[in-house]
Enzyme design. Structure first.
Site, PDB file in Angstrom:
ATOM      1  N   PRO A   2      -4.757  -6.280  -2.609  1.00 41.41           N
ATOM      2  CA  PRO A   2      -4.979  -7.725  -2.754  1.00 41.41           C
ATOM      3  C   PRO A   2      -6.133  -7.994  -3.716  1.00 41.41           C
ATOM      4  CG  PRO A   2      -5.001  -7.074  -0.436  1.00 41.41           C
ATOM      5  CD  PRO A   2      -4.999  -5.819  -1.249  1.00 41.41           C
ATOM      6  N   GLU A   3      -5.989  -9.052  -4.496  1.00 44.26           N
ATOM      7  CA  GLU A   3      -7.068  -9.429  -5.396  1.00 44.26           C
ATOM      8  C   GLU A   3      -7.948 -10.466  -4.684  1.00 44.26           C
ATOM      9  OE1 GLU A   3      -6.321  -9.501  -9.470  1.00 44.26           O
ATOM     10  OE2 GLU A   3      -4.593  -8.194  -9.349  1.00 44.26           O
ATOM     11  N   LYS A  16     -13.559  -8.566  -3.164  1.00 44.33           N
ATOM     12  CA  LYS A  16     -12.473  -8.141  -2.279  1.00 44.33           C
ATOM     13  C   LYS A  16     -12.967  -7.838  -0.871  1.00 44.33           C
ATOM     14  CE  LYS A  16      -9.941  -6.266  -6.209  1.00 44.33           C
ATOM     15  NZ  LYS A  16      -9.328  -5.077  -6.814  1.00 44.33           N
ATOM     16  N   ARG A  62     -24.552  -4.718  -4.541  1.00 38.67           N
ATOM     17  CA  ARG A  62     -23.795  -3.799  -5.389  1.00 38.67           C
ATOM     18  C   ARG A  62     -22.542  -4.453  -5.959  1.00 38.67           C
ATOM     19  NH1 ARG A  62     -22.187  -1.184  -0.209  1.00 38.67           N
ATOM     20  NH2 ARG A  62     -19.925  -1.308  -0.121  1.00 38.67           N
ATOM     21  N   ARG A  77      -5.792   3.231 -14.306  1.00 40.04           N
ATOM     22  CA  ARG A  77      -4.995   2.108 -13.821  1.00 40.04           C
ATOM     23  C   ARG A  77      -3.882   1.815 -14.816  1.00 40.04           C
ATOM     24  NH1 ARG A  77      -8.384  -0.696 -10.246  1.00 40.04           N
ATOM     25  NH2 ARG A  77      -6.480  -1.656  -9.472  1.00 40.04           N
TER      26      ARG A  77
END
Ligand SMILES: [Zn+2]
Length: 268
Positions: A2-3, A52, A121, A258
């Site tokens: 999921p984005e 996310k 982070r 990716r």
């Protein structure tokens, strides 16, 4: 995976269902039993999404941190509670709804310093009103990595996933191999604004659509895209199909581990 727009939708939904009331928290599967015991019966104050990552803030400075990863999924419903099906890592029961979480990468209780470390982070999240794109720019400008990889780096832009990274580069007419060092401040601002607008639309619609009005199925008299990821897009998972703008077959190639999709004509 999921984005960010999906996680923001979940945060809003969970706030609506559970915030302001005590919540019963358990771990039918057992793997989150000790964490659930720290939250069980406490009042859920608020929820938020950061990139996310999903956070549920409980009274007493205890925060549930969930990262769905590739396989994590929430299901919800109204009582009566069903028997747990499959590996339910966490179950929440509020006044009006229950919620089950299966298969997350992370499901843990964090103390305030750990929440701060998590925020520290993560990069700027285009869906957050407190996001500062200027904070991300020095990281981009100083990197020779391709922009595609930089957009996917969660410590630079939090919440941008594979679909948005591919699509925003197409919409900008940029080669995905453009190194960060070649990105001017104005270009970065334009990319950020476009990404933010697309992701906000994703939150509103619950799916990712990235095509301009003139490239919708209706405007082009073409069949809607059929894909389990839904949404009308220019390049993502459209390998060898004609570019909606110029007709060139969409290319695919690995980059930064990716799947990169691009139009060799529009993005050169
Ligand atoms: Zn094209």
């Amino acid at each position: 995976m999921p984005e960010g727009h999906t996680i923001h939708r979940l945060a809003t939904r969970h706030r609506e269902l559970f915030a302001g009331h005590p919540v019963a928290v358990s771990s039918p599967q057992g793997r989150f039993a000790s964490g659930a015991a720290l939250l069980d019966g406490r009042l859920l104050r608020d929820t938020e999404a950061y990139g996310k990552h999903l956070l549920h803030h409980y009274e007493g400075d205890r925060t549930l941190h969930v990262h769905l990863g590739l396989y994590g999924k929430f299901t919800e419903g109204e009582p009566p509670l069903p028997d747990p099906v499959g590996q339910v890592r966490m179950r929440m029961l509020g006044r009006t709804h229950w919620l089950d979480l299966r298969g997350p990468t992370a499901c843990e209780v964090l103390e305030p310093p750990a929440v701060e470390a998590l925020r520290g982070r993560l990069g700027a999240d285009p869906l957050r009103d407190d996001a500062d794109p200027a904070r991300a720019y020095p990281r981009i400008k100083s990197s020779t990595k391709p922009l595609f990889a930089l957009l996917l780096d969660q410590s630079i832009v939090a919440g941008c996933g594979l679909i948005y990274a591919n699509e925003v580069l197409f919409r900008a007419g940029l080669s995905p191999l453009t190194p960060g060092t070649a990105v001017s401040r104005d270009l970065w601002t334009a990319l950020w604004d476009d990404l933010r607008a697309l992701m906000k639309e994703g939150v509103a619609r619950g799916r990712i659509d990235t095509v301009h009005t003139q490239h919708t199925p209706e405007a082009m008299s073409r069949a809607p895209r059929v894909d389990r990821h839904g949404g009308e897009v220019y390049v993502y998972r459209r390998t060898a199909q004609p570019c909606l703008v110029c007709g060139t077959p969409i290319a695919i190639g690995p980059l930064a581990g990716r799947n990169l999709y691009w139009c060799p004509t529009c993005q050169c």
